[in-house]
Motif scaffolding. Structure first.
Motif, PDB file in Angstrom:
ATOM      1  N   LYS A  96     -76.194  82.094  16.901  1.00 21.02           N
ATOM      2  CA  LYS A  96     -76.170  80.643  16.658  1.00 21.02           C
ATOM      3  C   LYS A  96     -75.503  80.328  15.324  1.00 21.02           C
ATOM      4  O   LYS A  96     -74.656  79.443  15.226  1.00 21.02           O
ATOM      5  N   SER A  97     -75.870  81.082  14.271  1.00 24.38           N
ATOM      6  CA  SER A  97     -75.283  80.828  12.950  1.00 24.38           C
ATOM      7  C   SER A  97     -73.813  81.219  12.902  1.00 24.38           C
ATOM      8  O   SER A  97     -72.994  80.550  12.269  1.00 24.38           O
ATOM      9  N   MET A  98     -73.448  82.299  13.597  1.00 26.86           N
ATOM     10  CA  MET A  98     -72.043  82.730  13.624  1.00 26.86           C
ATOM     11  C   MET A  98     -71.166  81.675  14.284  1.00 26.86           C
ATOM     12  O   MET A  98     -70.071  81.365  13.808  1.00 26.86           O
ATOM     13  N   ILE A  99     -71.656  81.109  15.392  1.00 26.32           N
ATOM     14  CA  ILE A  99     -70.889  80.057  16.077  1.00 26.32           C
ATOM     15  C   ILE A  99     -70.806  78.816  15.199  1.00 26.32           C
ATOM     16  O   ILE A  99     -69.742  78.215  15.027  1.00 26.32           O
ATOM     17  N   ASN A 100     -71.947  78.435  14.611  1.00 22.87           N
ATOM     18  CA  ASN A 100     -71.999  77.240  13.771  1.00 22.87           C
ATOM     19  C   ASN A 100     -71.033  77.312  12.592  1.00 22.87           C
ATOM     20  O   ASN A 100     -70.450  76.300  12.195  1.00 22.87           O
TER      21      ASN A 100
ATOM     22  N   THR B   2     -65.757  74.928  24.057  1.00 23.77           N
ATOM     23  CA  THR B   2     -66.750  74.125  24.768  1.00 23.77           C
ATOM     24  C   THR B   2     -67.908  74.991  25.242  1.00 23.77           C
ATOM     25  O   THR B   2     -69.063  74.553  25.217  1.00 23.77           O
ATOM     26  N   THR B   3     -67.603  76.217  25.656  1.00 26.62           N
ATOM     27  CA  THR B   3     -68.662  77.145  26.066  1.00 26.62           C
ATOM     28  C   THR B   3     -69.537  77.520  24.884  1.00 26.62           C
ATOM     29  O   THR B   3     -70.774  77.526  24.970  1.00 26.62           O
ATOM     30  N   LEU B   4     -68.912  77.826  23.755  1.00 25.46           N
ATOM     31  CA  LEU B   4     -69.667  78.222  22.561  1.00 25.46           C
ATOM     32  C   LEU B   4     -70.529  77.078  22.041  1.00 25.46           C
ATOM     33  O   LEU B   4     -71.627  77.308  21.502  1.00 25.46           O
TER      34      LEU B   4
ATOM     35  N   GLU C  69     -74.444  77.596  21.441  1.00 26.61           N
ATOM     36  CA  GLU C  69     -75.100  77.286  20.160  1.00 26.61           C
ATOM     37  C   GLU C  69     -76.303  76.365  20.362  1.00 26.61           C
ATOM     38  O   GLU C  69     -77.360  76.568  19.760  1.00 26.61           O
ATOM     39  N   LYS C  70     -76.162  75.353  21.217  1.00 27.02           N
ATOM     40  CA  LYS C  70     -77.251  74.402  21.437  1.00 27.02           C
ATOM     41  C   LYS C  70     -78.423  75.028  22.186  1.00 27.02           C
ATOM     42  O   LYS C  70     -79.582  74.657  21.970  1.00 27.02           O
TER      43      LYS C  70
ATOM     44  N   ALA D 178     -76.494  85.593  28.409  1.00 26.39           N
ATOM     45  CA  ALA D 178     -77.848  85.484  28.963  1.00 26.39           C
ATOM     46  C   ALA D 178     -78.819  85.186  27.821  1.00 26.39           C
ATOM     47  O   ALA D 178     -79.026  86.011  26.937  1.00 26.39           O
ATOM     48  N   ILE D 179     -79.394  83.969  27.866  1.00 22.63           N
ATOM     49  CA  ILE D 179     -80.298  83.506  26.808  1.00 22.63           C
ATOM     50  C   ILE D 179     -81.636  83.170  27.459  1.00 22.63           C
ATOM     51  O   ILE D 179     -81.789  82.105  28.045  1.00 22.63           O
TER      52      ILE D 179
END
Length: 368
Positions: free
Chosen positions: A134-138, A197-199, A203-204, A225-226
């Motif tokens: 999440k932080s890497m994408i952000n 858009t996928t990332l 992240e959300k 897979a989350i």
């Protein structure tokens, strides 16, 4: 089909899966959600480029499936009172939804008209904590390009090299790079580009916890897979920028700044910049100070940020938004501003020497 479940579970599942439904499509089913009652309830959204499906626990009285309009069904569930929701589908695809004293009857769509999600064999698998991904994408997604003329740059490069995962985004004016050590060392070196858009959805959906995310990489697709949710997306094809050659290795000047103070200064001087009145922020790197100046047809703004080091009065112009995005994403309070000439890129790094993030912002030509 007939099942009952907690309203909040169904509402959350519809909200997640709706991220992948088409807003307008010649195929009506793609504007809907596929709801399947098997061992558990699975809610799927798919727009032919990206698909999201998520599972929830429910009391299933009769198995089956139905496609319902994503927007309408989601709003119905959201506005119903809290409690147990009952969903019943008859042989003619009529859908009955009850919760408390509220009841809706809508017409569904035949699930056979719903396209199948792509199946692929993973050639590589990565697992890392949700909060890390999440932080890497952000910290990189802000630099993804919005220009469809160069599709490869509308995504982020994922690069696995040994025990390190690196994410890189670039839009032609700036670059954002973030690296992280992986726990597993039994990974094949590879690289692939994931659509922005996928990332954004990944992240959300990721939580601020260390529960794992499993990333499966196929020849043309990739999945995240989350927990009970799986996001499947096409990979972007094309040649991505060789970022290692683009980032300078040596710098004539390196100035240490407090991130909060520098951001506040840029924020203040850019108040007079608007879509109508655009102008670069003129920055003078002096001995112990960074002087910022902005002049537009509506006025003039000046401010000074203290720093450690000297740039010998070097003046460089920057787009204020690009600079603020990079500073905001930087995960350290003290940063190094690395510069060479008025026409060479500015590099922003952590002052403590950690190399897990690097931001590059290209200068704007200044007029006398």
């Amino acid at each position: 089909m007939k099942f009952t479940c907690e309203k909040y579970l169904l509402q959350a599942a519809c909200s997640i899966a709706s991220r992948a439904t088409a807003s307008k499509s010649p195929i009506p089913a793609l504007e809907g959600l596929l709801i399947k009652a098997g061992d558990k309830i699975t809610v799927t959204g798919y727009d032919l480029k990206k698909g999201i499906y998520t599972g929830i626990e429910a009391d299933i009285e009769q198995r089956g499936s139905i496609v319902v309009g994503a927007r309408l069904f989601g709003e119905m569930i959201r506005r119903m009172p809290d409690g147990i929701v009952s969903v019943t589908v008859d042989d003619r695809d009529n859908v009955n939804i009850k919760c408390g004293k509220s009841e809706f009857n809508i017409i569904g769509m035949n699930p056979e008209d719903y396209p199948e999600m792509p199946q692929f064999d993973a050639v590589n698998n990565i697992t890392l904590p949700q909060n890390i991904l999440k932080s890497m994408i952000n910290q990189t997604i802000f630099a993804v390009s919005g220009d469809d003329a160069r599709p490869i740059y509308t995504g982020t490069l994922f690069e696995i090299d040994g025990e390190e995962l690196t994410l890189v985004s670039v839009d032609g004016y700036r670059l954002a790079k973030r690296s992280e050590k992986l726990e597993s060392s039994k990974l094949e070196n590879c690289s692939f580009v994931v659509p922005g858009t996928t990332l954004s959805d990944v992240e959300k959906i990721c939580a601020d916890e260390d529960a794992p995310v499993s990333i499966s990489v196929g020849a043309k697709h990739i999945s995240f897979a989350i927990g009970e949710t799986v996001i499947v997306s096409r990979r972007l094809e094309g040649e991505f920028l060789n970022y290692r050659r683009s980032i300078p290795d040596n710098f004539k000047y390196q100035l240490k700044v407090d991130k909060g103070e520098f951001m506040s200064v840029i924020d203040r001087v850019s108040l007079i910049v608007s879509e109508r009145n655009t102008s670069p922020v003129r920055i003078s790197f002096n001995d112990g100070s960074i002087d910022c100046l902005c002049v537009t047809p509506i006025g003039r703004a000046e401010d000074i940020c203290t720093c450690e080091g000297s740039g010998e009065g070097l003046q460089i112009g920057f787009n204020d938004r690009y600079l603020k995005d990079a500073l905001k994403a930087a995960a350290k309070d003290e940063l190094l501003i690395c510069i060479n000439t008025p026409s060479s890129p500015c590099i922003i790094r952590a002052a403590d020497g950690t190399e897990n993030f690097t931001y590059m912002v290209l200068p704007v030509r200044l007029h006398a």
